[in-house]
Write a protein that holds these residues in place. Structure first.
Motif, PDB file in Angstrom:
ATOM      1  N   GLN A   1       1.421   1.540  -3.268  1.00 55.26           N
ATOM      2  CA  GLN A   1       0.225   0.735  -3.518  1.00 55.26           C
ATOM      3  C   GLN A   1       0.192  -0.460  -2.566  1.00 55.26           C
ATOM      4  O   GLN A   1      -0.850  -0.773  -1.987  1.00 55.26           O
ATOM      5  CB  GLN A   1       0.208   0.227  -4.963  1.00 55.26           C
ATOM      6  CG  GLN A   1      -0.008   1.291  -6.008  1.00 55.26           C
ATOM      7  CD  GLN A   1      -0.042   0.679  -7.396  1.00 55.26           C
ATOM      8  OE1 GLN A   1      -0.807  -0.256  -7.647  1.00 55.26           O
ATOM      9  NE2 GLN A   1       0.779   1.197  -8.303  1.00 55.26           N
TER      10      GLN A   1
ATOM     11  N   GLU B   1       0.696   0.341 -14.225  1.00 56.24           N
ATOM     12  CA  GLU B   1       0.558   1.526 -15.083  1.00 56.24           C
ATOM     13  C   GLU B   1       0.266   2.788 -14.275  1.00 56.24           C
ATOM     14  O   GLU B   1       0.242   3.883 -14.820  1.00 56.24           O
ATOM     15  CB  GLU B   1      -0.570   1.310 -16.108  1.00 56.24           C
ATOM     16  CG  GLU B   1      -0.401   0.067 -16.969  1.00 56.24           C
ATOM     17  CD  GLU B   1       0.887   0.070 -17.784  1.00 56.24           C
ATOM     18  OE1 GLU B   1       1.242   1.133 -18.335  1.00 56.24           O
ATOM     19  OE2 GLU B   1       1.543  -0.982 -17.851  1.00 56.24           O
ATOM     20  N   SER B   2       0.037   2.646 -12.981  1.00 60.28           N
ATOM     21  CA  SER B   2      -0.344   3.760 -12.121  1.00 60.28           C
ATOM     22  C   SER B   2       0.829   4.709 -11.887  1.00 60.28           C
ATOM     23  O   SER B   2       1.998   4.304 -11.912  1.00 60.28           O
ATOM     24  CB  SER B   2      -0.832   3.228 -10.775  1.00 60.28           C
ATOM     25  OG  SER B   2      -1.082   4.284  -9.875  1.00 60.28           O
ATOM     26  N   ASP B   3       0.501   5.970 -11.622  1.00 56.58           N
ATOM     27  CA  ASP B   3       1.512   6.948 -11.231  1.00 56.58           C
ATOM     28  C   ASP B   3       1.926   6.763  -9.766  1.00 56.58           C
ATOM     29  O   ASP B   3       2.941   7.300  -9.338  1.00 56.58           O
ATOM     30  CB  ASP B   3       0.983   8.377 -11.431  1.00 56.58           C
ATOM     31  CG  ASP B   3       0.839   8.741 -12.901  1.00 56.58           C
ATOM     32  OD1 ASP B   3       1.515   8.122 -13.749  1.00 56.58           O
ATOM     33  OD2 ASP B   3       0.040   9.660 -13.201  1.00 56.58           O
ATOM     34  N   VAL B   4       1.116   6.018  -9.010  1.00 57.19           N
ATOM     35  CA  VAL B   4       1.423   5.750  -7.601  1.00 57.19           C
ATOM     36  C   VAL B   4       2.503   4.677  -7.552  1.00 57.19           C
ATOM     37  O   VAL B   4       2.361   3.612  -8.162  1.00 57.19           O
ATOM     38  CB  VAL B   4       0.155   5.272  -6.850  1.00 57.19           C
ATOM     39  CG1 VAL B   4       0.485   4.940  -5.394  1.00 57.19           C
ATOM     40  CG2 VAL B   4      -0.947   6.310  -6.929  1.00 57.19           C
TER      41      VAL B   4
ATOM     42  N   ASN C   1      -0.569   0.728   1.017  1.00 53.75           N
ATOM     43  CA  ASN C   1      -1.971   1.124   1.153  1.00 53.75           C
ATOM     44  C   ASN C   1      -2.909  -0.073   1.163  1.00 53.75           C
ATOM     45  O   ASN C   1      -3.883  -0.112   1.921  1.00 53.75           O
ATOM     46  CB  ASN C   1      -2.368   2.103   0.043  1.00 53.75           C
ATOM     47  CG  ASN C   1      -1.676   3.440   0.186  1.00 53.75           C
ATOM     48  OD1 ASN C   1      -1.234   3.808   1.265  1.00 53.75           O
ATOM     49  ND2 ASN C   1      -1.575   4.169  -0.906  1.00 53.75           N
ATOM     50  N   GLN C   2      -2.621  -1.065   0.335  1.00 56.25           N
ATOM     51  CA  GLN C   2      -3.487  -2.241   0.291  1.00 56.25           C
ATOM     52  C   GLN C   2      -3.372  -3.078   1.559  1.00 56.25           C
ATOM     53  O   GLN C   2      -4.362  -3.648   2.022  1.00 56.25           O
ATOM     54  CB  GLN C   2      -3.199  -3.068  -0.958  1.00 56.25           C
ATOM     55  CG  GLN C   2      -3.718  -2.370  -2.200  1.00 56.25           C
ATOM     56  CD  GLN C   2      -3.730  -3.265  -3.406  1.00 56.25           C
ATOM     57  OE1 GLN C   2      -3.898  -4.477  -3.300  1.00 56.25           O
ATOM     58  NE2 GLN C   2      -3.557  -2.668  -4.567  1.00 56.25           N
TER      59      GLN C   2
ATOM     60  N   ILE D   1       4.784   1.538  -6.691  1.00 57.38           N
ATOM     61  CA  ILE D   1       4.363   0.193  -6.312  1.00 57.38           C
ATOM     62  C   ILE D   1       4.454  -0.007  -4.797  1.00 57.38           C
ATOM     63  O   ILE D   1       3.557  -0.589  -4.194  1.00 57.38           O
ATOM     64  CB  ILE D   1       5.183  -0.867  -7.078  1.00 57.38           C
ATOM     65  CG1 ILE D   1       4.847  -0.792  -8.565  1.00 57.38           C
ATOM     66  CG2 ILE D   1       4.917  -2.265  -6.535  1.00 57.38           C
ATOM     67  CD1 ILE D   1       5.745  -1.621  -9.459  1.00 57.38           C
TER      68      ILE D   1
ATOM     69  N   LYS E   1      -3.702  -6.232  -5.448  1.00 56.87           N
ATOM     70  CA  LYS E   1      -3.753  -5.875  -6.864  1.00 56.87           C
ATOM     71  C   LYS E   1      -2.848  -4.677  -7.090  1.00 56.87           C
ATOM     72  O   LYS E   1      -3.111  -3.598  -6.575  1.00 56.87           O
ATOM     73  CB  LYS E   1      -5.182  -5.524  -7.276  1.00 56.87           C
ATOM     74  CG  LYS E   1      -6.149  -6.667  -7.131  1.00 56.87           C
ATOM     75  CD  LYS E   1      -7.561  -6.225  -7.437  1.00 56.87           C
ATOM     76  CE  LYS E   1      -8.539  -7.325  -7.097  1.00 56.87           C
ATOM     77  NZ  LYS E   1      -9.915  -6.858  -7.076  1.00 56.87           N
ATOM     78  N   ILE E   2      -1.797  -4.891  -7.838  1.00 58.37           N
ATOM     79  CA  ILE E   2      -0.852  -3.827  -8.146  1.00 58.37           C
ATOM     80  C   ILE E   2      -1.110  -3.359  -9.573  1.00 58.37           C
ATOM     81  O   ILE E   2      -1.183  -4.172 -10.495  1.00 58.37           O
ATOM     82  CB  ILE E   2       0.612  -4.310  -7.995  1.00 58.37           C
ATOM     83  CG1 ILE E   2       0.876  -4.802  -6.564  1.00 58.37           C
ATOM     84  CG2 ILE E   2       1.587  -3.217  -8.399  1.00 58.37           C
ATOM     85  CD1 ILE E   2       0.705  -3.767  -5.477  1.00 58.37           C
ATOM     86  N   ASN E   3      -1.244  -2.053  -9.721  1.00 59.83           N
ATOM     87  CA  ASN E   3      -1.428  -1.456 -11.043  1.00 59.83           C
ATOM     88  C   ASN E   3      -0.073  -0.937 -11.510  1.00 59.83           C
ATOM     89  O   ASN E   3       0.384   0.112 -11.057  1.00 59.83           O
ATOM     90  CB  ASN E   3      -2.467  -0.334 -10.982  1.00 59.83           C
ATOM     91  CG  ASN E   3      -2.699   0.326 -12.321  1.00 59.83           C
ATOM     92  OD1 ASN E   3      -2.016   0.040 -13.302  1.00 59.83           O
ATOM     93  ND2 ASN E   3      -3.666   1.222 -12.360  1.00 59.83           N
TER      94      ASN E   3
END
Length: 126
Positions: free
Chosen positions: A16, A8-11, A19-20, A13, A4-6
């Motif tokens: 993310q 809108e996140s400041d992290v 990490n996932q 891509i 699941k990639i957000n």
């Protein structure tokens, strides 16, 4: 394993994604020797640039989580990966930031440790 990639996140891509994948390995959703999708396939599945997937895979390779073989693609390495002094320093630095913020927000030491135990229990190998 569902990623699941957000967007809108400041992290970033790539972070993310990295990490996932690490979480998937830690939870046993990805086993030693298992192949990850090709860079092209992963990018297409998530709807991101191939260079972003490539960056995540290269970071995972550099950290010892995967091996990249031209013929077989990205393969999950044996876990656990030996710790290093460098990793221990990074871990302490990141924990210090998290703990200091929790302290400023009024989280007690007991609540913090309990939260850590809850999260860590998900990753215990069977």
């Amino acid at each position: 394993m569902l990623l699941k990639i957000n967007f809108e996140s400041d992290v970033p891509i790539y972070a993310q994604l990295k990490n996932q994948i690490i979480r998937g390995i830690a939870k046993g959703e990805l086993d030693e020797g298992e192949s990850l999708p090709s860079v092209r396939q992963m990018a297409e599945d998530i709807g991101i640039n191939m260079h972003t997937v490539n960056k995540a895979y290269n970071l995972l390779k550099g950290d010892g989580f995967i091996t990249i073989d031209r013929r077989k693609g990205a393969i999950v390495n044996k876990i656990p990966i030996p710790s290093s002094e460098e990793y221990d320093d990074i871990l302490k630095e990141e924990l210090e930031s998290i703990i200091s913020e929790a302290h400023c927000r009024g989280v007690s030491e007991e609540d913090f440790i309990e939260a850590c135990k809850e999260i860590y229990s998900v990753y215990k190998r069977k």
